[in-house]
Design an enzyme around this catalytic site. Structure first.
Site, mmCIF file in Angstrom:
data_model
loop_
_atom_site.group_PDB
_atom_site.id
_atom_site.type_symbol
_atom_site.label_atom_id
_atom_site.label_comp_id
_atom_site.label_asym_id
_atom_site.label_seq_id
_atom_site.Cartn_x
_atom_site.Cartn_y
_atom_site.Cartn_z
ATOM 1 N N HIS A 261 4.411 -8.082 -6.135
ATOM 2 C CA HIS A 261 4.738 -6.690 -5.761
ATOM 3 C C HIS A 261 5.516 -6.092 -5.289
ATOM 4 C CE1 HIS A 261 1.855 -3.156 -5.253
ATOM 5 N NE2 HIS A 261 2.832 -3.687 -4.310
ATOM 6 N N TYR B 3 7.684 -2.292 -5.810
ATOM 7 C CA TYR B 3 8.382 -1.026 -5.083
ATOM 8 C C TYR B 3 9.704 -1.019 -4.833
ATOM 9 C CZ TYR B 3 3.794 -0.611 -3.367
ATOM 10 O OH TYR B 3 2.403 -0.700 -2.900
ATOM 11 N N HIS C 223 -2.264 1.733 -15.674
ATOM 12 C CA HIS C 223 -1.666 1.964 -14.247
ATOM 13 C C HIS C 223 -0.283 2.007 -14.114
ATOM 14 C CE1 HIS C 223 -1.118 1.427 -9.814
ATOM 15 N NE2 HIS C 223 -0.758 0.312 -10.341
ATOM 16 N N PHE C 224 0.009 0.405 -14.520
ATOM 17 C CA PHE C 224 1.657 0.212 -14.166
ATOM 18 C C PHE C 224 2.462 1.594 -15.725
ATOM 19 C CE2 PHE C 224 0.772 -4.012 -16.346
ATOM 20 C CZ PHE C 224 1.020 -3.726 -17.731
ATOM 21 N N HIS C 225 1.480 1.772 -16.306
ATOM 22 C CA HIS C 225 2.538 2.578 -17.518
ATOM 23 C C HIS C 225 2.872 4.191 -16.979
ATOM 24 C CE1 HIS C 225 2.164 -0.460 -20.555
ATOM 25 N NE2 HIS C 225 3.398 0.425 -21.310
ATOM 26 N N ARG D 69 -7.245 -7.048 -21.246
ATOM 27 C CA ARG D 69 -5.273 -6.794 -21.603
ATOM 28 C C ARG D 69 -4.751 -7.930 -21.972
ATOM 29 N NH1 ARG D 69 -2.166 -7.572 -15.517
ATOM 30 N NH2 ARG D 69 -0.971 -7.271 -16.624
ATOM 31 N N ARG D 70 -4.041 -7.862 -22.551
ATOM 32 C CA ARG D 70 -2.931 -9.055 -23.224
ATOM 33 C C ARG D 70 -3.796 -9.717 -24.064
ATOM 34 N NH1 ARG D 70 0.060 -11.040 -17.406
ATOM 35 N NH2 ARG D 70 1.656 -10.270 -17.900
HETATM 36 FE FE1 HAS Z 1 -0.027 -1.437 -8.956
HETATM 37 C C1 HAS Z 1 -1.184 -3.774 -10.329
HETATM 38 C C2 HAS Z 1 -2.436 -1.769 -6.319
HETATM 39 C C3 HAS Z 1 1.462 1.163 -6.923
HETATM 40 C C4 HAS Z 1 2.716 -1.296 -10.540
HETATM 41 N N1 HAS Z 1 0.790 -2.594 -9.958
HETATM 42 C C5 HAS Z 1 -0.202 -3.476 -10.708
HETATM 43 C C6 HAS Z 1 0.890 -4.218 -11.936
HETATM 44 C C7 HAS Z 1 2.480 -3.012 -12.080
HETATM 45 C C8 HAS Z 1 2.324 -2.448 -10.894
HETATM 46 C C9 HAS Z 1 3.530 -3.606 -12.944
HETATM 47 O O1 HAS Z 1 -4.630 -4.064 -5.618
HETATM 48 C C10 HAS Z 1 0.728 -4.932 -13.321
HETATM 49 C C11 HAS Z 1 1.141 -5.624 -12.716
HETATM 50 C C12 HAS Z 1 0.621 -7.658 -13.352
HETATM 51 O O2 HAS Z 1 1.499 -7.732 -14.759
HETATM 52 O O3 HAS Z 1 -0.609 -7.926 -13.674
HETATM 53 N N2 HAS Z 1 0.323 -0.815 -6.780
HETATM 54 C C13 HAS Z 1 -1.295 -0.260 -5.765
HETATM 55 C C14 HAS Z 1 -1.415 0.076 -4.708
HETATM 56 C C15 HAS Z 1 0.240 1.177 -5.234
HETATM 57 C C16 HAS Z 1 0.179 0.527 -6.259
HETATM 58 C C17 HAS Z 1 -1.620 0.457 -3.904
HETATM 59 N N3 HAS Z 1 1.676 0.279 -8.728
HETATM 60 C C18 HAS Z 1 2.201 1.043 -8.162
HETATM 61 C C19 HAS Z 1 3.343 1.414 -8.439
HETATM 62 C C20 HAS Z 1 4.197 0.684 -9.293
HETATM 63 C C21 HAS Z 1 3.020 -0.319 -9.445
HETATM 64 C C22 HAS Z 1 4.593 2.173 -7.361
HETATM 65 C C23 HAS Z 1 5.336 0.681 -10.159
HETATM 66 C C24 HAS Z 1 6.099 1.237 -9.262
HETATM 67 N N4 HAS Z 1 -1.317 -2.574 -8.266
HETATM 68 C C25 HAS Z 1 -2.132 -2.480 -7.920
HETATM 69 C C26 HAS Z 1 -3.136 -3.739 -7.553
HETATM 70 C C27 HAS Z 1 -2.990 -4.226 -8.728
HETATM 71 C C28 HAS Z 1 -1.633 -3.517 -9.203
HETATM 72 C C29 HAS Z 1 -4.132 -3.986 -6.926
HETATM 73 C C30 HAS Z 1 -3.473 -5.158 -8.945
HETATM 74 C C31 HAS Z 1 -4.204 -4.819 -10.727
HETATM 75 C C32 HAS Z 1 -4.900 -6.031 -11.144
HETATM 76 O O4 HAS Z 1 -6.140 -6.404 -10.722
HETATM 77 O O5 HAS Z 1 -4.225 -6.884 -12.057
HETATM 78 C C33 HAS Z 1 0.003 2.535 -3.472
HETATM 79 O O6 HAS Z 1 1.462 2.087 -4.218
HETATM 80 C C34 HAS Z 1 -0.050 3.737 -4.696
HETATM 81 C C35 HAS Z 1 0.262 4.595 -3.813
HETATM 82 C C36 HAS Z 1 0.869 5.874 -3.892
HETATM 83 C C37 HAS Z 1 -0.023 7.178 -3.418
HETATM 84 C C38 HAS Z 1 0.551 8.613 -4.536
HETATM 85 C C39 HAS Z 1 1.575 9.035 -3.774
HETATM 86 C C40 HAS Z 1 1.507 10.507 -4.400
HETATM 87 C C41 HAS Z 1 3.541 11.295 -4.349
HETATM 88 C C42 HAS Z 1 3.815 12.530 -5.710
HETATM 89 C C43 HAS Z 1 3.544 13.207 -4.683
HETATM 90 C C44 HAS Z 1 3.129 14.038 -5.546
HETATM 91 C C45 HAS Z 1 4.998 15.794 -5.749
HETATM 92 C C46 HAS Z 1 4.442 17.124 -6.730
HETATM 93 C C47 HAS Z 1 5.428 15.841 -3.938
HETATM 94 C C48 HAS Z 1 -0.595 6.649 -2.445
HETATM 95 C C49 HAS Z 1 4.456 10.295 -3.288
HETATM 96 C C50 HAS Z 1 3.262 17.783 -6.305
HETATM 97 C C51 HAS Z 1 3.480 18.915 -7.664
HETATM 98 C C52 HAS Z 1 2.215 19.780 -7.761
HETATM 99 C C53 HAS Z 1 2.731 20.439 -8.615
HETATM 100 C C54 HAS Z 1 1.027 19.611 -7.453
#
Ligand code: HAS
Length: 541
Positions: A217, A221, A368-370, A433-434
């Site tokens: 995890h 990050y 999700h991760f793509h 998946r997979r």
């Molecule tokens: Fe995830 C599975 C939960 C973030 C990558 N994640 C994965 C896997 C990968 C991955 C690779 O709880 C698969 C692993 C595998 O092979 O099995 N993930 C989360 C949560 C977050 C999260 C809570 N993941 C990421 C990030 C990754 C990533 C970042 C890669 C870089 N993830 C999970 C969970 C799994 C999981 C479970 C397991 C699932 C399972 O069952 O297998 C959080 O960190 C996300 C927080 C993000 C936000 C968004 C904030 C938005 C921002 C953009 C602002 C936009 C602007 C532009 C300013 C709250 C900062 C606006 C402009 C306009 C005009 C509107």
């Protein structure tokens, strides 16, 4: 930019993009094999291709790019050049990782390591695959030590000064990496290598998965934080604005240091062998690690809005009009930010226990991760090369390359829309998946999934065009016309409060991080060591 440092940075970037190219070919082929569009000669199978794709894209492309990028930033902001020991460690790390990568790729291509990029037990690869991984990790540690050395020497020579934001963020990123990789190093050295050599007959599977996810995890990050460095530090400069708040930016990184690691169980929610209480606790901590991303979103909106107001923008969304849409250095990372909104929402769904039961091990997770790593992070990294390569090689970005960059970004977004969109949808229909091409004996559910697989494969082909174009752009940038390009580091807004010094008291933050890790992991690990029956596992070759 110091030319010697530039060579080190460029070596990392070139290796990263070579991995992206080979990983991209493997990715496209595995999509076609899985959807039944092609059968490959010489027994090249789905799992082999998927392992090569995952390892090269998720582990190698990212790690090389990140280390190169961080070295460029610490060289630029901490004294204008790397200290000799930093540079030596940088090259030593690079060589060690490269030996590991080459061994690893050969073993995968020989079909002796079809264990996917997560490589935990019970699937077993050739010992050389694990040795290769160990070399990559050791190499990354050497590079990390280089960054710490640069930072601590600079601080010793600049006592009482606040460190530059870029450097501070690089230190947090590498500290997190250092703590996280201890888990995977123990898994590889203590469990996987002895087991794959046949020195022991069985392995503790739940322990191996837990040690992996302790690392896995924070790994995500480790990919994200360098993209955030670009968003916080570089983007304000490129849009002609200011960083909203230095303290907010530092605090969000500190929160990542504290909460990225003790959360691995959210990947193991559906697994036996871990009690509900500890899963619950780590889910609570997972929701804590969402906070710094929300702070980042807030800060980016504030930066954009302040910039808009300073340029005379009016109304609720007037700031959007004055953003430099035609500048790829802004446009590519911005599309990454935009995609991160649904991507992050998907993460929050994954982390919620009941909903995880619906999506776990389905293509939803792949979707999700793509969106997260392969779009938000990758597009930001792509956006970085349009100024990083010219800066370190003494060249300038031409309008033609800028245009190609915009086109590349759009191709990537369209490809991902097809691919990740269908993955999310079909994942909710239960598609695993997979799994290699199978219609489960023409089961009606599986037949319904097939059109989505075709859409995924089409998306994959569009993305492959995107890979070719970004690799082309990288080489074109290396041959761009000579000239000077500034390293874009934003200035902090005059209106923001001064940064409190305790944010740089590493003893406090490291102490808290270790305490949280011990709290979240000690008792479950003792349970796993005492109450698990070891398994012989499966040889995959
Ligand atoms: Fe995830 C599975 C939960 C973030 C990558 N994640 C994965 C896997 C990968 C991955 C690779 O709880 C698969 C692993 C595998 O092979 O099995 N993930 C989360 C949560 C977050 C999260 C809570 N993941 C990421 C990030 C990754 C990533 C970042 C890669 C870089 N993830 C999970 C969970 C799994 C999981 C479970 C397991 C699932 C399972 O069952 O297998 C959080 O960190 C996300 C927080 C993000 C936000 C968004 C904030 C938005 C921002 C953009 C602002 C936009 C602007 C532009 C300013 C709250 C900062 C606006 C402009 C306009 C005009 C509107």
């Amino acid at each position: 930019f110091d030319r010697g440092d530039g060579k080190l940075v460029l070596a990392h970037v070139i290796f990263a993009f070579a991995a992206l190219l080979i990983g991209g070919i493997a990715g496209m082929l595995q999509g076609m094999v899985r959807s039944g569009m092609v059968t490959l000669p010489a027994n090249i199978g789905y799992y082999e291709l998927l392992t090569a794709h995952g390892v090269l894209m998720a582990l190698i492309f990212t790690t090389y790019f990140i280390i190169g990028f961080l070295y460029s930033g610490v060289s630029n902001t901490l004294g204008g050049r790397l200290y000799p020991l930093t540079r030596k460690l940088g090259w030593l790390g690079y060589l060690t990782m490269s030996v590991g990568t080459i061994i690893g790729v050969v073993v995968i291509l020989l079909g002796k390591a079809t264990v996917l990029y997560t490589f935990y037990a019970p699937m077993k690869a050739s010992p050389w695959f694990y040795i290769a991984l160990a070399l990559v990790v050791i190499g990354s540690w050497l590079s990390g030590f280089g960054i710490f050395h640069q930072y601590s020497r600079w601080r010793a020579e600049n006592q009482g000064k606040l460190s530059p934001l870029f450097a501070f963020m690089s230190v947090v990123t590498m500290l997190m990496w250092q703590i996280a990789t201890i888990g995977v190093a123990i898994e590889v050295v203590v469990q996987l290598i002895p087991w794959s050599f046949g020195w022991v007959d069985t392995i503790n599977v739940v322990l191996s998965r837990t040690l992996f996810w302790y690392f896995g995890h924070p790994l995500v990050y480790f990919w994200l934080l360098p993209a955030y460095i670009c968003w916080y530090v570089v983007i304000p400069k490129i849009i002609g604005g200011r960083i909203f708040s230095d303290s907010l930016a530092r605090l969000s990184f500190i929160l990542f240091l504290l909460f990225s690691i003790p959360v691995g169980f959210h990947h193991q929610l559906m697994e036996p062998g871990i009690s509900g209480f500890w899963k619950f606790l780590q889910v609570v901590l997972t929701f804590m690690v969402i906070v710094p991303s929300l702070m980042t979103a807030f800060s980016m909106f504030a930066t954009f809005e302040m910039n808009g107001r300073a340029k005379g923008a009016k109304g609720l969304f007037g700031w959007l009009k004055v953003l430099p849409w035609k500048d790829v250095r802004f446009f590519a990372p911005f599309m990454g930010m935009l995609v991160f909104i649904p991507a992050g929402a998907g993460g929050i769904i994954n982390a919620s226990n009941q909903m995880n039961a619906v999506v776990h091990n389905t293509l939803w997770v792949t979707g999700h991760f793509h969106l997260t790593v392969a779009t938000s992070v990758a597009l930001t990294f792509f956006g970085i090369i349009y100024w990083l390569i010219p800066t370190v090689t003494g060249r300038v970005l031409t309008p033609k390359m800028n245009k190609l960059g915009i086109i590349q970004t759009l191709i990537w977004c369209v490809g991902m829309l097809f691919m990740s969109g269908s993955m999310h949808t079909v994942g909710l229909m239960g598609d695993p998946r997979r799994t290699a091409y199978t219609t489960y004996d023409d089961h009606p559910d599986a037949v319904l999934w097939m059109p989505y697989h075709v859409a995924m494969a089409i998306g994959g082909m569009i993305l492959f065009v995107g890979v070719i174009l970004i690799v082309y752009n990288m080489f074109a940038l290396m041959r761009a016309p000579k000239g000077e390009t500034e390293y874009p580091i934003g200035q902090v807004s005059e209106e923001s409060e001064p940064t409190p010094r305790f944010l740089e008291r590493w003893g406090i933050w490291l102490g808290l991080a270790v305490a949280l890790i011990l709290f979240a992991y000690t008792i479950p690990l003792i349970d796993m060591l005492n109450n698990t029956v070891n398994s012989p596992g499966y040889v995959t070759w």
